[in-house]
Design a protein around this motif. Sequence first.
Motif, PDB file in Angstrom:
ATOM      1  N   GLY A 185       0.813  -1.210   0.000  1.00 41.88           N
ATOM      2  CA  GLY A 185       0.000   0.000   0.000  1.00 41.88           C
ATOM      3  C   GLY A 185       0.848   1.262   0.000  1.00 41.88           C
ATOM      4  N   ALA A 186       1.936   1.259   0.786  1.00 40.61           N
ATOM      5  CA  ALA A 186       2.820   2.427   0.825  1.00 40.61           C
ATOM      6  C   ALA A 186       3.512   2.634  -0.519  1.00 40.61           C
ATOM      7  CB  ALA A 186       3.845   2.256   1.939  1.00 40.61           C
ATOM      8  N   LEU A 187       3.920   1.545  -1.160  1.00 46.51           N
ATOM      9  CA  LEU A 187       4.532   1.667  -2.484  1.00 46.51           C
ATOM     10  C   LEU A 187       3.545   2.260  -3.479  1.00 46.51           C
ATOM     11  CD1 LEU A 187       6.427  -1.749  -2.624  1.00 46.51           C
ATOM     12  CD2 LEU A 187       7.512   0.501  -2.710  1.00 46.51           C
ATOM     13  N   GLU A 188       2.330   1.773  -3.465  1.00 45.30           N
ATOM     14  CA  GLU A 188       1.328   2.263  -4.421  1.00 45.30           C
ATOM     15  C   GLU A 188       0.907   3.692  -4.122  1.00 45.30           C
ATOM     16  OE1 GLU A 188      -0.739  -1.910  -5.826  1.00 45.30           O
ATOM     17  OE2 GLU A 188      -1.391  -1.029  -3.929  1.00 45.30           O
ATOM     18  N   ALA A 189       1.031   4.115  -2.879  1.00 42.13           N
ATOM     19  CA  ALA A 189       0.666   5.490  -2.515  1.00 42.13           C
ATOM     20  C   ALA A 189       1.832   6.458  -2.663  1.00 42.13           C
ATOM     21  CB  ALA A 189       0.151   5.514  -1.074  1.00 42.13           C
ATOM     22  N   GLY A 190       3.019   5.955  -3.019  1.00 43.08           N
ATOM     23  CA  GLY A 190       4.190   6.822  -3.107  1.00 43.08           C
ATOM     24  C   GLY A 190       4.650   7.323  -1.755  1.00 43.08           C
ATOM     25  N   ASP A 191       4.424   6.528  -0.711  1.00 43.00           N
ATOM     26  CA  ASP A 191       4.726   6.904   0.669  1.00 43.00           C
ATOM     27  C   ASP A 191       6.075   6.313   1.075  1.00 43.00           C
ATOM     28  OD1 ASP A 191       4.800   7.436   3.370  1.00 43.00           O
ATOM     29  OD2 ASP A 191       3.062   6.180   3.897  1.00 43.00           O
ATOM     30  N   GLY A 192       7.158   7.044   0.792  1.00 46.46           N
ATOM     31  CA  GLY A 192       8.490   6.560   1.113  1.00 46.46           C
ATOM     32  C   GLY A 192       8.691   6.287   2.597  1.00 46.46           C
ATOM     33  N   PRO A 193       8.340   7.237   3.494  1.00 47.79           N
ATOM     34  CA  PRO A 193       8.491   6.962   4.927  1.00 47.79           C
ATOM     35  C   PRO A 193       7.693   5.741   5.371  1.00 47.79           C
ATOM     36  CG  PRO A 193       8.227   9.309   4.566  1.00 47.79           C
ATOM     37  CD  PRO A 193       7.979   8.642   3.247  1.00 47.79           C
ATOM     38  N   GLY A 194       6.520   5.539   4.777  1.00 53.66           N
ATOM     39  CA  GLY A 194       5.737   4.361   5.110  1.00 53.66           C
ATOM     40  C   GLY A 194       6.443   3.079   4.715  1.00 53.66           C
ATOM     41  N   VAL A 195       7.122   3.092   3.565  1.00 56.10           N
ATOM     42  CA  VAL A 195       7.888   1.916   3.145  1.00 56.10           C
ATOM     43  C   VAL A 195       9.015   1.638   4.131  1.00 56.10           C
ATOM     44  CG1 VAL A 195       9.388   0.978   1.350  1.00 56.10           C
ATOM     45  CG2 VAL A 195       7.319   2.226   0.704  1.00 56.10           C
ATOM     46  N   GLU A 242      22.481  -1.782  11.080  1.00 55.96           N
ATOM     47  CA  GLU A 242      22.793  -0.642  11.956  1.00 55.96           C
ATOM     48  C   GLU A 242      23.327   0.535  11.153  1.00 55.96           C
ATOM     49  OE1 GLU A 242      25.482  -2.444  14.656  1.00 55.96           O
ATOM     50  OE2 GLU A 242      23.909  -3.570  15.723  1.00 55.96           O
ATOM     51  N   ALA A 243      24.143   0.270  10.143  1.00 57.59           N
ATOM     52  CA  ALA A 243      24.694   1.359   9.331  1.00 57.59           C
ATOM     53  C   ALA A 243      23.594   2.094   8.587  1.00 57.59           C
ATOM     54  CB  ALA A 243      25.724   0.800   8.345  1.00 57.59           C
ATOM     55  N   ALA A 244      22.637   1.363   8.034  1.00 58.23           N
ATOM     56  CA  ALA A 244      21.539   2.002   7.305  1.00 58.23           C
ATOM     57  C   ALA A 244      20.677   2.828   8.242  1.00 58.23           C
ATOM     58  CB  ALA A 244      20.706   0.941   6.592  1.00 58.23           C
ATOM     59  N   GLU A 245      20.391   2.295   9.434  1.00 61.74           N
ATOM     60  CA  GLU A 245      19.579   3.039  10.399  1.00 61.74           C
ATOM     61  C   GLU A 245      20.281   4.325  10.816  1.00 61.74           C
ATOM     62  OE1 GLU A 245      16.563   2.668  11.528  1.00 61.74           O
ATOM     63  OE2 GLU A 245      16.081   0.755  10.579  1.00 61.74           O
ATOM     64  N   ALA A 246      21.597   4.282  10.969  1.00 68.09           N
ATOM     65  CA  ALA A 246      22.350   5.476  11.373  1.00 68.09           C
ATOM     66  C   ALA A 246      22.279   6.566  10.319  1.00 68.09           C
ATOM     67  CB  ALA A 246      23.810   5.103  11.649  1.00 68.09           C
ATOM     68  N   ALA A 247      22.009   6.184   9.069  1.00 68.35           N
ATOM     69  CA  ALA A 247      21.902   7.153   7.977  1.00 68.35           C
ATOM     70  C   ALA A 247      20.454   7.527   7.687  1.00 68.35           C
ATOM     71  CB  ALA A 247      22.554   6.591   6.717  1.00 68.35           C
ATOM     72  N   GLY A 248      19.541   7.135   8.558  1.00 66.90           N
ATOM     73  CA  GLY A 248      18.143   7.492   8.368  1.00 66.90           C
ATOM     74  C   GLY A 248      17.375   6.551   7.460  1.00 66.90           C
ATOM     75  N   GLY A 249      17.999   5.436   7.071  1.00 65.59           N
ATOM     76  CA  GLY A 249      17.314   4.476   6.217  1.00 65.59           C
ATOM     77  C   GLY A 249      16.769   3.306   7.001  1.00 65.59           C
ATOM     78  N   ALA A 250      16.448   2.246   6.300  1.00 65.11           N
ATOM     79  CA  ALA A 250      15.950   1.026   6.919  1.00 65.11           C
ATOM     80  C   ALA A 250      16.563  -0.153   6.182  1.00 65.11           C
ATOM     81  CB  ALA A 250      14.428   0.953   6.852  1.00 65.11           C
ATOM     82  N   ALA A 251      16.832  -1.245   6.926  1.00 66.82           N
ATOM     83  CA  ALA A 251      17.526  -2.378   6.325  1.00 66.82           C
ATOM     84  C   ALA A 251      17.094  -3.671   6.991  1.00 66.82           C
ATOM     85  CB  ALA A 251      19.041  -2.203   6.447  1.00 66.82           C
ATOM     86  N   LYS A 252      17.404  -4.781   6.324  1.00 69.80           N
ATOM     87  CA  LYS A 252      17.067  -6.110   6.826  1.00 69.80           C
ATOM     88  C   LYS A 252      17.817  -7.154   6.009  1.00 69.80           C
ATOM     89  CE  LYS A 252      13.188  -7.972   5.352  1.00 69.80           C
ATOM     90  NZ  LYS A 252      13.709  -8.768   4.207  1.00 69.80           N
ATOM     91  N   PRO A 253      17.893  -8.400   6.508  1.00 72.16           N
ATOM     92  CA  PRO A 253      18.372  -9.477   5.639  1.00 72.16           C
ATOM     93  C   PRO A 253      17.434  -9.644   4.453  1.00 72.16           C
ATOM     94  CG  PRO A 253      18.346 -10.171   7.939  1.00 72.16           C
ATOM     95  CD  PRO A 253      17.602  -8.868   7.868  1.00 72.16           C
ATOM     96  N   SER A 254      17.978 -10.088   3.341  1.00 72.57           N
ATOM     97  CA  SER A 254      17.161 -10.358   2.157  1.00 72.57           C
ATOM     98  C   SER A 254      17.143 -11.855   1.932  1.00 72.57           C
ATOM     99  CB  SER A 254      17.725  -9.649   0.928  1.00 72.57           C
ATOM    100  OG  SER A 254      16.986  -9.995  -0.224  1.00 72.57           O
ATOM    101  N   GLY A 255      15.986 -12.462   2.067  1.00 73.97           N
ATOM    102  CA  GLY A 255      15.897 -13.907   1.945  1.00 73.97           C
ATOM    103  C   GLY A 255      15.981 -14.560   3.298  1.00 73.97           C
ATOM    104  N   ALA A 256      16.477 -15.792   3.323  1.00 75.90           N
ATOM    105  CA  ALA A 256      16.458 -16.583   4.544  1.00 75.90           C
ATOM    106  C   ALA A 256      17.490 -16.138   5.572  1.00 75.90           C
ATOM    107  CB  ALA A 256      16.667 -18.055   4.201  1.00 75.90           C
ATOM    108  N   GLY A 257      18.464 -15.307   5.174  1.00 75.17           N
ATOM    109  CA  GLY A 257      19.485 -14.874   6.119  1.00 75.17           C
ATOM    110  C   GLY A 257      20.551 -15.927   6.306  1.00 75.17           C
ATOM    111  N   GLY A 258      21.279 -15.834   7.433  1.00 80.53           N
ATOM    112  CA  GLY A 258      22.367 -16.765   7.685  1.00 80.53           C
ATOM    113  C   GLY A 258      23.609 -16.467   6.872  1.00 80.53           C
ATOM    114  N   GLY A 259      23.627 -15.357   6.180  1.00 75.09           N
ATOM    115  CA  GLY A 259      24.697 -14.986   5.253  1.00 75.09           C
ATOM    116  C   GLY A 259      24.076 -14.314   4.045  1.00 75.09           C
TER     117      GLY A 259
END
Length: 371
Positions: free
Chosen positions: A271-281, A313-330
Motif C-alpha cells: 500500500g505504501a509503495l502504491e501510494a508513493g509513501d516513502g516513509p511508510g515503506v 545498523e549502518a543504514a539506520e544510522a543514515a536514516g534508512g531502513a535495512a534487513k536481511p534479504s531472503g532466509a538470512g544466515g549470510g
Amino acid sequence: MSGPAPGRPAVVRRAPGKLFVAGEYAVVDSGNPAILAAVDRYVTVTVSGSASPGVLVSSDLAAHPVRRRWDGGRLAADGGRERGGPVHVLSAVETVAALLAEHGLPRPGLELSVASALHADGRKFGLGSSGAVTVASVAAVAAYCGLELTRADVYRLALLATARIDPEGSGGDLAASTWGGWLLYRAPDRGFVLDLARERGTGAALRAPWPGFAVRRLPPPAGLSLQAGWTGRPASTARLVSGLHRRPWRGTCRHRRFTAAVTDVVHAMAGALEAGDGPGVLHQVRRARQELARLDDEAGLGVFTDKLRALCEAAEAAGGAAKPSGAGGGDCGIALLDAAAPRHISYVHRRWTEAGVLPLPVRVAMEGIQR
C-alpha cells in the motif's frame, strides 16, 4: 509447435536475479504474500543443437562440462542417474522435454552454455541464481525447440522444474526472474501443482488454475534507493527453511502469529509503495526486520549474523531502513536509503566495507526474462 529444425541458430536468454524485500519464510506456505525486486545481474543461457543424443551443459561455475543421456523422460549419467551437477538446468530441460513429448515431438539433443553474474569466485551472492538459471534455461530451451510461451508459461514450467528438486521453495525468485521489477507475489500449492502435472500432464498444468498463486507489479519506492550488501558468506535457503519446518513450530500459535504479522507488513508495504509513501515503506522494512529477529529468537535459525546486524545498523544510522534479504544466515542484506542524499549512501557503503560487507552495485531490473 514443430521441434528444433536441423542447423537452427543458437538461442540466448537471460534472466535477472532477485532480492527479497519482505515476506521471507511466511511465503513458503501457499497464498502468503511477499515483495521482491529483480536486480540487474543476470544468468545467461545459450542453447544450440547437438549431433549427439542427450544434453551437454557447460558453465562458468564448473570445471568440466556435464553430459547426460535421455533415459525415458529423465536425464541420466552413463551407468545410472547421478546426483549433483547442474540440477536446476537439467530439471528445466526435462520439464520442457515433457511438454514436447506430449505433442509427439522427440526429446532433443542439446548443448547449453551457462554464464552467471550472480557469483564471485564460485560463491553465490544470494541473488537467486538457482531461480534465474532455471527461468533462463526453460525460456532458451523452449525457444530453441519452437515452443511459443508466455511469461506465465515460462514461470509455470520453471516452478515445476524447481519443485521437483525442492518442493518447499516458494518460487518467488522465479517470478522476479520472469517478470522483473517490483512484485507482490503469492506462492502456489506446489504439491497440488506437481500432482496435477503427474496425473494430467505438463500441458494441462500450464492451463489449469493454480491455488494460492498470484503476482502483480508494484511501483518502485518513491524517493528511495535500494542498496544491497553481500556478507561474503553463502547461505542455503533450503537448509534454513527445512530447519525451521523440522522444529516443533509449524502450526503453533507462534507460527500463526508470525505469518499474520508478516502478511500485515507485506500488505502495508504494498500500500505504501502504491501510494508513493516513502516513509511508510521504511517503517514496514523495519517491521519486517523485527519480525525476522523475533523468529530468529524463537526458532534459533541463525538468520542474523554479525555482518547482517552491522549492515542494518549502518543504514539506520543514515536514516534508512535495512534487513536481511531472503532466509538470512549470510548472503545479502538490503537497505532503502534517501535517493536524494548520495552522501548518506556513501556513508553506508563505507560502514559496510569496514564491517566486511561488500556493497553490490545493483539496480532494479524492470524487465524479466529477455533475449
